[in-house]
Design a protein around this motif. Structure first.
Motif, PDB file in Angstrom:
ATOM      1  N   PRO A  10     -16.399 -28.350 -59.669  1.00  0.00           N
ATOM      2  CA  PRO A  10     -16.771 -27.173 -58.878  1.00  0.00           C
ATOM      3  C   PRO A  10     -15.626 -26.157 -58.873  1.00  0.00           C
ATOM      4  CG  PRO A  10     -16.480 -29.088 -57.451  1.00  0.00           C
ATOM      5  CD  PRO A  10     -16.296 -29.555 -58.855  1.00  0.00           C
ATOM      6  N   CYS A  11     -15.947 -24.912 -59.070  1.00  0.00           N
ATOM      7  CA  CYS A  11     -14.967 -23.832 -59.009  1.00  0.00           C
ATOM      8  C   CYS A  11     -14.433 -23.765 -57.574  1.00  0.00           C
ATOM      9  CB  CYS A  11     -15.617 -22.512 -59.405  1.00  0.00           C
ATOM     10  SG  CYS A  11     -14.541 -21.078 -59.194  1.00  0.00           S
ATOM     11  N   PRO A  12     -13.102 -23.741 -57.390  1.00  0.00           N
ATOM     12  CA  PRO A  12     -12.555 -23.701 -56.033  1.00  0.00           C
ATOM     13  C   PRO A  12     -12.932 -22.440 -55.249  1.00  0.00           C
ATOM     14  CG  PRO A  12     -10.832 -24.197 -57.631  1.00  0.00           C
ATOM     15  CD  PRO A  12     -12.055 -23.849 -58.402  1.00  0.00           C
ATOM     16  N   THR A  13     -13.304 -21.387 -55.943  1.00  0.00           N
ATOM     17  CA  THR A  13     -13.626 -20.134 -55.260  1.00  0.00           C
ATOM     18  C   THR A  13     -15.095 -20.008 -54.918  1.00  0.00           C
ATOM     19  OG1 THR A  13     -11.777 -19.038 -56.355  1.00  0.00           O
ATOM     20  CG2 THR A  13     -13.473 -17.612 -55.418  1.00  0.00           C
ATOM     21  N   CYS A  14     -15.960 -20.178 -55.932  1.00  0.00           N
ATOM     22  CA  CYS A  14     -17.388 -19.928 -55.699  1.00  0.00           C
ATOM     23  C   CYS A  14     -18.224 -21.203 -55.614  1.00  0.00           C
ATOM     24  CB  CYS A  14     -17.949 -19.021 -56.788  1.00  0.00           C
ATOM     25  SG  CYS A  14     -18.119 -19.823 -58.401  1.00  0.00           S
ATOM     26  N   PHE A  29     -10.956 -22.630 -62.409  1.00  0.00           N
ATOM     27  CA  PHE A  29     -11.916 -21.614 -61.991  1.00  0.00           C
ATOM     28  C   PHE A  29     -12.944 -21.385 -63.082  1.00  0.00           C
ATOM     29  CE2 PHE A  29      -7.794 -20.862 -60.075  1.00  0.00           C
ATOM     30  CZ  PHE A  29      -8.126 -20.918 -58.740  1.00  0.00           C
ATOM     31  N   CYS A  30     -14.070 -20.813 -62.694  1.00  0.00           N
ATOM     32  CA  CYS A  30     -15.139 -20.590 -63.667  1.00  0.00           C
ATOM     33  C   CYS A  30     -14.977 -19.265 -64.404  1.00  0.00           C
ATOM     34  CB  CYS A  30     -16.511 -20.654 -62.982  1.00  0.00           C
ATOM     35  SG  CYS A  30     -16.783 -19.348 -61.769  1.00  0.00           S
ATOM     36  N   SER A  31     -14.204 -18.334 -63.846  1.00  0.00           N
ATOM     37  CA  SER A  31     -14.073 -17.019 -64.456  1.00  0.00           C
ATOM     38  C   SER A  31     -12.770 -16.354 -64.035  1.00  0.00           C
ATOM     39  CB  SER A  31     -15.244 -16.128 -64.023  1.00  0.00           C
ATOM     40  OG  SER A  31     -15.159 -15.894 -62.621  1.00  0.00           O
ATOM     41  N   ALA A  32     -12.448 -15.255 -64.711  1.00  0.00           N
ATOM     42  CA  ALA A  32     -11.258 -14.480 -64.353  1.00  0.00           C
ATOM     43  C   ALA A  32     -11.405 -13.928 -62.932  1.00  0.00           C
ATOM     44  CB  ALA A  32     -11.046 -13.348 -65.344  1.00  0.00           C
ATOM     45  N   ARG A  33     -12.618 -13.534 -62.573  1.00  0.00           N
ATOM     46  CA  ARG A  33     -12.868 -12.985 -61.234  1.00  0.00           C
ATOM     47  C   ARG A  33     -12.509 -13.995 -60.151  1.00  0.00           C
ATOM     48  NH1 ARG A  33     -17.083 -13.054 -57.496  1.00  0.00           N
ATOM     49  NH2 ARG A  33     -17.179 -11.193 -56.216  1.00  0.00           N
ATOM     50  N   CYS A  34     -12.983 -15.228 -60.291  1.00  0.00           N
ATOM     51  CA  CYS A  34     -12.688 -16.257 -59.290  1.00  0.00           C
ATOM     52  C   CYS A  34     -11.193 -16.565 -59.243  1.00  0.00           C
ATOM     53  CB  CYS A  34     -13.500 -17.520 -59.565  1.00  0.00           C
ATOM     54  SG  CYS A  34     -15.220 -17.375 -59.048  1.00  0.00           S
ATOM     55  N   LYS A  35     -10.540 -16.551 -60.390  1.00  0.00           N
ATOM     56  CA  LYS A  35      -9.100 -16.793 -60.424  1.00  0.00           C
ATOM     57  C   LYS A  35      -8.349 -15.689 -59.683  1.00  0.00           C
ATOM     58  CE  LYS A  35      -5.455 -17.922 -63.708  1.00  0.00           C
ATOM     59  NZ  LYS A  35      -5.135 -18.127 -65.113  1.00  0.00           N
ATOM     60  N   GLN A  36      -8.755 -14.446 -59.856  1.00  0.00           N
ATOM     61  CA  GLN A  36      -8.116 -13.316 -59.185  1.00  0.00           C
ATOM     62  C   GLN A  36      -8.372 -13.330 -57.674  1.00  0.00           C
ATOM     63  OE1 GLN A  36      -5.903 -11.121 -60.361  1.00  0.00           O
ATOM     64  NE2 GLN A  36      -5.984 -12.268 -62.260  1.00  0.00           N
ATOM     65  N   ILE A  37      -9.570 -13.725 -57.277  1.00  0.00           N
ATOM     66  CA  ILE A  37      -9.876 -13.837 -55.846  1.00  0.00           C
ATOM     67  C   ILE A  37      -8.946 -14.858 -55.198  1.00  0.00           C
ATOM     68  CG2 ILE A  37     -11.602 -14.651 -54.182  1.00  0.00           C
ATOM     69  CD1 ILE A  37     -13.737 -13.366 -56.050  1.00  0.00           C
ATOM     70  N   ASP A  38      -8.749 -15.990 -55.853  1.00  0.00           N
ATOM     71  CA  ASP A  38      -7.865 -17.028 -55.333  1.00  0.00           C
ATOM     72  C   ASP A  38      -6.423 -16.531 -55.259  1.00  0.00           C
ATOM     73  OD1 ASP A  38      -7.615 -20.084 -54.723  1.00  0.00           O
ATOM     74  OD2 ASP A  38      -6.027 -19.665 -56.186  1.00  0.00           O
ATOM     75  N   LEU A  39      -5.966 -15.841 -56.294  1.00  0.00           N
ATOM     76  CA  LEU A  39      -4.605 -15.300 -56.304  1.00  0.00           C
ATOM     77  C   LEU A  39      -4.429 -14.300 -55.163  1.00  0.00           C
ATOM     78  CD1 LEU A  39      -1.830 -15.012 -57.607  1.00  0.00           C
ATOM     79  CD2 LEU A  39      -2.820 -13.285 -59.117  1.00  0.00           C
ATOM     80  N   GLY A  40      -5.421 -13.459 -54.953  1.00  0.00           N
ATOM     81  CA  GLY A  40      -5.364 -12.491 -53.868  1.00  0.00           C
ATOM     82  C   GLY A  40      -5.295 -13.154 -52.508  1.00  0.00           C
ATOM     83  N   ALA A  41      -6.008 -14.257 -52.345  1.00  0.00           N
ATOM     84  CA  ALA A  41      -5.977 -14.984 -51.072  1.00  0.00           C
ATOM     85  C   ALA A  41      -4.583 -15.538 -50.806  1.00  0.00           C
ATOM     86  CB  ALA A  41      -7.022 -16.095 -51.065  1.00  0.00           C
ATOM     87  N   TRP A  42      -3.924 -16.044 -51.829  1.00  0.00           N
ATOM     88  CA  TRP A  42      -2.554 -16.540 -51.654  1.00  0.00           C
ATOM     89  C   TRP A  42      -1.611 -15.377 -51.355  1.00  0.00           C
ATOM     90  CZ3 TRP A  42      -0.980 -21.223 -50.668  1.00  0.00           C
ATOM     91  CH2 TRP A  42      -1.762 -22.309 -51.065  1.00  0.00           C
ATOM     92  N   ALA A  43      -1.786 -14.256 -52.060  1.00  0.00           N
ATOM     93  CA  ALA A  43      -0.890 -13.111 -51.889  1.00  0.00           C
ATOM     94  C   ALA A  43      -0.994 -12.507 -50.492  1.00  0.00           C
ATOM     95  CB  ALA A  43      -1.189 -12.058 -52.943  1.00  0.00           C
TER      96      ALA A  43
END
Length: 68
Positions: A10-14, A29-43
């Motif tokens: 399961p993708c950790p974001t979606c 992650f399943c996509s670049a979008r989900c990876k960026q959402i996760d990075l933004g949450a950490w930031a």
């Protein structure tokens, strides 16, 4: 050639299916979008390790003050 089916996780974001293999450059992650959402949450510190507040230094006084 390896005939083992690709493992999906399961993708950790979606929560959608994400192929967990070197072929998926965004894994886990399943996509670049989900990876960026996760990075933004950490930031923005949405993800934090809970901890207790550090103890007050009242017993030692404030080193910036002359009276201690």
């Amino acid at each position: 050639m390896d005939n083992t089916p690709a493992r999906t996780v399961p993708c950790p974001t979606c929560g959608g299916d994400s192929v967990f293999s070197p072929a998926n450059r965004f894994r886990p992650f399943c996509s670049a979008r989900c990876k960026q959402i996760d990075l933004g949450a950490w930031a923005t510190e949405e993800f934090r390790v809970p901890s207790e507040a550090p103890p007050e230094d009242a017993a030692y006084g404030d080193p910036r003050r002359e009276d201690g």
